[in-house]
Design a protein around this motif. Structure first.
Motif, PDB file in Angstrom:
ATOM      1  N   ALA A 141       0.805  -1.220   0.000  1.00  0.00           N
ATOM      2  CA  ALA A 141       0.000   0.000   0.000  1.00  0.00           C
ATOM      3  C   ALA A 141       0.835   1.266   0.000  1.00  0.00           C
ATOM      4  O   ALA A 141       0.323   2.348  -0.328  1.00  0.00           O
ATOM      5  CB  ALA A 141      -0.929   0.003   1.220  1.00  0.00           C
ATOM      6  N   SER A 142       2.154   1.169   0.374  1.00  0.00           N
ATOM      7  CA  SER A 142       2.957   2.387   0.516  1.00  0.00           C
ATOM      8  C   SER A 142       3.814   2.691  -0.704  1.00  0.00           C
ATOM      9  O   SER A 142       4.597   3.644  -0.666  1.00  0.00           O
ATOM     10  CB  SER A 142       3.856   2.252   1.752  1.00  0.00           C
ATOM     11  OG  SER A 142       4.786   1.193   1.573  1.00  0.00           O
ATOM     12  N   LYS A 143       3.722   1.893  -1.743  1.00  0.00           N
ATOM     13  CA  LYS A 143       4.506   2.182  -2.943  1.00  0.00           C
ATOM     14  C   LYS A 143       4.063   3.514  -3.532  1.00  0.00           C
ATOM     15  O   LYS A 143       2.887   3.715  -3.825  1.00  0.00           O
ATOM     16  CB  LYS A 143       4.346   1.067  -3.969  1.00  0.00           C
ATOM     17  CG  LYS A 143       5.230  -0.134  -3.668  1.00  0.00           C
ATOM     18  CD  LYS A 143       5.254  -1.099  -4.845  1.00  0.00           C
ATOM     19  CE  LYS A 143       6.242  -2.229  -4.568  1.00  0.00           C
ATOM     20  NZ  LYS A 143       6.336  -3.170  -5.687  1.00  0.00           N
ATOM     21  N   GLY A 144       5.043   4.391  -3.679  1.00  0.00           N
ATOM     22  CA  GLY A 144       4.738   5.716  -4.199  1.00  0.00           C
ATOM     23  C   GLY A 144       4.236   6.679  -3.151  1.00  0.00           C
ATOM     24  O   GLY A 144       3.883   7.815  -3.470  1.00  0.00           O
ATOM     25  N   ALA A 145       4.207   6.246  -1.859  1.00  0.00           N
ATOM     26  CA  ALA A 145       3.695   7.119  -0.804  1.00  0.00           C
ATOM     27  C   ALA A 145       4.788   7.947  -0.156  1.00  0.00           C
ATOM     28  O   ALA A 145       4.515   8.689   0.783  1.00  0.00           O
ATOM     29  CB  ALA A 145       2.980   6.282   0.258  1.00  0.00           C
ATOM     30  N   GLY A 146       6.024   7.807  -0.625  1.00  0.00           N
ATOM     31  CA  GLY A 146       7.102   8.656  -0.118  1.00  0.00           C
ATOM     32  C   GLY A 146       7.536   8.270   1.282  1.00  0.00           C
ATOM     33  O   GLY A 146       8.136   7.214   1.487  1.00  0.00           O
ATOM     34  N   PHE A 147       7.234   9.111   2.245  1.00  0.00           N
ATOM     35  CA  PHE A 147       7.705   8.929   3.619  1.00  0.00           C
ATOM     36  C   PHE A 147       7.261   7.588   4.201  1.00  0.00           C
ATOM     37  O   PHE A 147       8.054   6.879   4.820  1.00  0.00           O
ATOM     38  CB  PHE A 147       7.187  10.078   4.484  1.00  0.00           C
ATOM     39  CG  PHE A 147       7.493   9.883   5.944  1.00  0.00           C
ATOM     40  CD1 PHE A 147       8.772  10.094   6.447  1.00  0.00           C
ATOM     41  CD2 PHE A 147       6.488   9.462   6.833  1.00  0.00           C
ATOM     42  CE1 PHE A 147       9.044   9.897   7.795  1.00  0.00           C
ATOM     43  CE2 PHE A 147       6.760   9.275   8.172  1.00  0.00           C
ATOM     44  CZ  PHE A 147       8.040   9.500   8.650  1.00  0.00           C
ATOM     45  N   ALA A 148       6.001   7.243   4.022  1.00  0.00           N
ATOM     46  CA  ALA A 148       5.498   5.988   4.591  1.00  0.00           C
ATOM     47  C   ALA A 148       6.265   4.783   4.043  1.00  0.00           C
ATOM     48  O   ALA A 148       6.577   3.838   4.762  1.00  0.00           O
ATOM     49  CB  ALA A 148       4.010   5.846   4.309  1.00  0.00           C
ATOM     50  N   HIS A 149       6.584   4.814   2.744  1.00  0.00           N
ATOM     51  CA  HIS A 149       7.294   3.685   2.142  1.00  0.00           C
ATOM     52  C   HIS A 149       8.676   3.506   2.770  1.00  0.00           C
ATOM     53  O   HIS A 149       9.060   2.401   3.163  1.00  0.00           O
ATOM     54  CB  HIS A 149       7.399   3.915   0.624  1.00  0.00           C
ATOM     55  CG  HIS A 149       8.147   2.813  -0.072  1.00  0.00           C
ATOM     56  ND1 HIS A 149       7.643   1.539  -0.195  1.00  0.00           N
ATOM     57  CD2 HIS A 149       9.379   2.806  -0.684  1.00  0.00           C
ATOM     58  CE1 HIS A 149       8.511   0.786  -0.850  1.00  0.00           C
ATOM     59  NE2 HIS A 149       9.578   1.543  -1.158  1.00  0.00           N
ATOM     60  N   TYR A 150       9.419   4.590   2.875  1.00  0.00           N
ATOM     61  CA  TYR A 150      10.769   4.483   3.442  1.00  0.00           C
ATOM     62  C   TYR A 150      10.722   4.232   4.955  1.00  0.00           C
ATOM     63  O   TYR A 150      11.622   3.596   5.523  1.00  0.00           O
ATOM     64  CB  TYR A 150      11.570   5.745   3.125  1.00  0.00           C
ATOM     65  CG  TYR A 150      11.933   5.837   1.662  1.00  0.00           C
ATOM     66  CD1 TYR A 150      12.924   5.024   1.133  1.00  0.00           C
ATOM     67  CD2 TYR A 150      11.264   6.729   0.824  1.00  0.00           C
ATOM     68  CE1 TYR A 150      13.249   5.101  -0.220  1.00  0.00           C
ATOM     69  CE2 TYR A 150      11.578   6.807  -0.533  1.00  0.00           C
ATOM     70  CZ  TYR A 150      12.581   5.988  -1.049  1.00  0.00           C
ATOM     71  OH  TYR A 150      12.890   6.060  -2.372  1.00  0.00           O
ATOM     72  N   TRP A 151       9.707   4.758   5.588  1.00  0.00           N
ATOM     73  CA  TRP A 151       9.557   4.490   7.024  1.00  0.00           C
ATOM     74  C   TRP A 151       9.399   3.000   7.284  1.00  0.00           C
ATOM     75  O   TRP A 151      10.076   2.430   8.145  1.00  0.00           O
ATOM     76  CB  TRP A 151       8.356   5.263   7.564  1.00  0.00           C
ATOM     77  CG  TRP A 151       8.050   4.962   9.015  1.00  0.00           C
ATOM     78  CD1 TRP A 151       7.127   4.080   9.495  1.00  0.00           C
ATOM     79  CD2 TRP A 151       8.680   5.529  10.170  1.00  0.00           C
ATOM     80  NE1 TRP A 151       7.125   4.068  10.864  1.00  0.00           N
ATOM     81  CE2 TRP A 151       8.079   4.951  11.313  1.00  0.00           C
ATOM     82  CE3 TRP A 151       9.681   6.483  10.350  1.00  0.00           C
ATOM     83  CZ2 TRP A 151       8.444   5.291  12.606  1.00  0.00           C
ATOM     84  CZ3 TRP A 151      10.045   6.821  11.640  1.00  0.00           C
ATOM     85  CH2 TRP A 151       9.436   6.219  12.760  1.00  0.00           C
ATOM     86  N   PHE A 152       8.520   2.356   6.525  1.00  0.00           N
ATOM     87  CA  PHE A 152       8.313   0.931   6.756  1.00  0.00           C
ATOM     88  C   PHE A 152       9.453   0.078   6.221  1.00  0.00           C
ATOM     89  O   PHE A 152       9.665  -1.041   6.699  1.00  0.00           O
ATOM     90  CB  PHE A 152       6.972   0.494   6.161  1.00  0.00           C
ATOM     91  CG  PHE A 152       5.796   0.942   6.982  1.00  0.00           C
ATOM     92  CD1 PHE A 152       5.563   0.389   8.242  1.00  0.00           C
ATOM     93  CD2 PHE A 152       4.926   1.919   6.533  1.00  0.00           C
ATOM     94  CE1 PHE A 152       4.490   0.805   9.012  1.00  0.00           C
ATOM     95  CE2 PHE A 152       3.851   2.328   7.294  1.00  0.00           C
ATOM     96  CZ  PHE A 152       3.634   1.777   8.544  1.00  0.00           C
TER      97      PHE A 152
END
Length: 728
Positions: A141-152
């Protein structure tokens, strides 16, 4: 100077106290910063996770279920008759959310209850990280979401690092063994590189899949080994219980992960969405054992005994595997035999076979696992039967006791068993098996209301007690061990009696030979020269009878004196062997004569002192049966010595001598007076002064004939000498 020294000492103490206060404050502030970091990290991760749930549903329905999303979600065709695409999407979301919810709830409980525990904070970070990133929800779900993707991505790396750190440090915060710290550094390096390459490190460096498998497998085994090593060598009783929970949860998770991951292979399933729903649900359920067991271990409150849970898990896990194998093999075999396509008949027969085999298979597995973990405490009667089969074999009591301790050790799977019993007033080890590794428990061995000894058993591990089944087994076994220990005592008593008998025989032989040597020396060195001199004097006197009658008369007078002294010496020698009065008057007459002889000086002594005259009375049963010569001598000597002691030492006014023959053919000799007590250990010579037997000799004379003699002080006063001599 003293004042200056006191001031300097107080200044030094105040500085030490202030530095200690500063150190405590630093620790408190460091702990508060760590608590704030963990709380912020958990809340932020949970908030981001919740925000991605709708996006995950949309991604599943829009693309991932039907077309797949790479390694995260494979393509899954929908079954012909079943749920719709939206319903399958909702099911996958619920499975992942429930999985993460379990991790979040256990983390919240640990954070609430163990807020001040460093290991609790590490556990919270590990559970939040792992619970958030293991499902495909956040990554898909976080692909392309920026901060959330790298956070997880960072959390994914942190999950394995924190979980590895927790397993290497738990429960006391130290690396055990010491080299495990280097393993943690290596794990951290690999995980950081994986984060740097966004999870594509292995593909980037073209590392074979077998190397990846070996890395993850070996690192996991090292983490488990560290807990097992700590459990066996370093942990306390409470830490052992904590470690059991951790290892139990990790074992369930690893077994479930490996088993379910194998079933994800497309060659082992039909690849439909419904199949993946089942597989995901079971896989996630097995992994939720990690947060639940970690929560119990970290909090240390109400650490229930985990052994029954482990046994039931092993039993039902093994039972499930056996049932699945039986069902599968039966269906495949019967399908080929019956040659049917719908497998209905084969399934029906397989179900019947499984139903019939379920109960005996469960009992057999339960019995085997119980014996594997706790021995055979659940079947004490079978153990007693095997022990009885060993004891009916011809063997000495020592071997029987060794068989008992070995049986207890093997039946309960404990490291050490021993039996102690009293010998000669001291507690002595008589049988043992194994080596004492942990604390031991002492159980009394009671038979016929008497404690025959004690059974010492060691715990299976430090701080571990024994269950109700163990105590029941030990209670049954101790009842059977009592007669065996009693038999051992009887055998030891017989050995000691035989040894005493042999020593007594040796003493008798030595005393007899000494007596013979004494008689020989008297005859050879004294009587023989005197008799030879008598013969020479008689021959000389015969010569002077005619020529010098006066000289002959003088020589005959001297000869008469020598003959009289020689006769006296012969009588003394004979008296030492056996008092002549026994042959002349018998035992009763000899005792009466001795009483008469002692009464005269006693009466004269009492008259001089103005005291009451000693009255000595003899009571006999009339006629005694014919007694052996040794018995007559022993009784006469004992009575004589006792009467001499009464006259000399007790100041008594009455004394009774009683001879009785009991129904069991024993002669009882009792000498009792009403005088003062005297020390019964002093050896006194007898009145005749030649033989010199004392109180100790009285006991020895009775013991030589198989009897006994003891001296006591009755409640009414005075002294009593009682000798019991068997006549048979």
């Amino acid at each position: 100077m003293q004042k200056e020294w006191r001031c300097m000492k107080m200044l030094h103490l105040s500085k030490a106290g202030s530095s200690e206060v500063v150190n405590k404050r630093q620790v408190v502030w460091s702990m508060r910063i760590a608590q704030l970091f963990v709380l912020s990290f958990s809340l932020l991760s949970a908030a981001l996770y919740v925000s991605l749930i709708p996006q995950y549903y949309n991604v599943l329905v829009g693309k991932c279920i039907l077309q797949g999303c790479g390694n995260l979600v494979p393509a899954m065709p929908l079954p012909a008759n079943g749920f719709s695409l939206e319903q399958f999407g909702l099911l996958f979301v619920l499975i992942d959310v429930l999985f993460t919810f379990v991790f979040y709830m256990t983390s919240a409980i640990v954070l609430w209850k163990g807020f001040r525990e460093p290991m609790g904070l590490v556990a919270v970070v590990a559970m939040v990280s792992f619970g958030s990133t293991f499902p495909s929800l956040v990554m898909a779900a976080s692909k392309g979401a920026g901060f959330a993707h790298y956070w997880f991505l960072g959390i994914s790396m942190l999950s394995w690092v924190s979980l590895s750190l927790f397993l290497l440090l738990f429960p006391n915060g130290k690396f055990v063994p010491n080299w495990s710290r280097f393993v943690f550094v290596l794990i951290m390096i690999v995980d950081v590189m994986t984060l740097f390459y966004e999870g594509q490190m292995w593909e980037k460096f073209h590392i074979p899949a077998i190397v990846q498998f070996l890395w993850y497998g070996s690192s996991t085994l090292i983490l488990i080994y560290s807990q097992l090593y700590r459990f066996r060598n370093r942990a306390t009783a409470a830490e052992r219980q904590q470690t059991k929970w951790v290892v139990y949860g990790a074992s369930i998770a690893i077994v479930g992960f490996i088993g379910m991951s194998a079933l994800f292979d497309p060659s082992l399933n039909d690849g439909t969405a419904l199949t993946y729903v089942y597989l995901n649900a079971v896989l996630n359920a097995s992994l939720t054992a990690i947060p639940i067991t970690l929560m119990f271990a970290v909090l240390r409150q109400r650490l229930w005994n985990i052994d029954p849970l482990v046994k039931r898990t092993l039993v039902y896990g093994s039972l499930s595997v056996c049932i699945v194998l039986i069902y599968t093999v039966t269906v495949l075999y019967l399908s080929r035999v019956i040659q049917t396509r719908d497998h209905y008949v084969a399934s029906l027969l397989a179900t019947a076979i499984v139903a019939v085999a379920f109960a005996p298979l469960k009992e057999w597995l339960q019995r085997q696992i119980n014996r594997l973990m706790k021995g055979r405490h659940d079947d004490p009667y079978a153990v007693l039967l095997e022990l009885g089969n060993q004891l009916i074999q011809p063997q000495d009591p020592d071997a029987m006791l060794n068989a008992v301790v070995r049986t207890v050790k093997d039946a309960l799977r404990i490291p050490y068993t021993a039996i102690y019993t009293g010998i000669g007033g001291q507690t002595t080890l008589v049988a043992s098996a194994g080596s004492l590794l942990y604390e031991q428990h002492v159980l009394p061995i009671i038979h016929r209301g008497k404690e025959m000894g004690t059974l010492h058993i060691a715990s299976r591990s430090a701080g571990e007690g024994f269950t109700a089944e163990d105590n029941k087994f030990l209670d049954v076994l101790l009842r059977q061990a009592g007669p065996i220990v009693e038999n051992w005592h009887m055998t030891q008593g017989m050995k000691l009696l035989a040894q005493d008998l042999q020593e007594s025989r040796e003493k008798l032989v030595i005393a007899r030979e000494e007596e013979r040597l004494y008689i020989r020396n008297n005859l050879h060195d004294d009587l023989a020269p005197k008799l030879a001199a008598l013969a020479l004097n008689a021959a000389t006197a015969q010569i002077y009878v005619e020529t010098q009658p006066k000289v002959a008369i003088d020589m005959l007078a001297d000869l008469r004196k020598v003959i009289r002294s020689t006769v006296d010496e012969i009588r003394t020698l004979v008296h030492d062997l056996r008092p002549p009065t026994l042959d002349e008057l018998g035992l009763i007459g000899a005792i009466q004569e001795r009483i008469a002889l002692l009464s005269k000086p006693a009466a004269m002594l009492a008259g001089e002192k103005g005291a009451e005259v000693l009255d000595i009375q003899l009571y006999t049963p009339g006629l005694l049966p014919p007694l052996p010569a040794a018995v007559e001598v022993a009784v006469y000597r004992i009575v004589t010595e006792a009467l001499v002691n009464v006259v000399k030492h007790t100041k008594a006014t009455t004394c009774t001598v009683r001879l009785e023959v009991s129904e069991v053919d024993q002669l009882h000799v009792e000498i009792r007076d009403n005088g003062a007590h005297f020390t019964p250990l002093t050896v006194h010579p007898v009145a005749e002064g030649k033989s010199g037997i004392g109180l100790v000799s009285m006991r020895e004379r009775a013991a030589e004939l198989g009897g006994h003699c003891h001296i006591d002080r009755p409640a009414g006063g005075g002294t009593r000498v009682l000798a019991v001599i068997p006549l048979s």
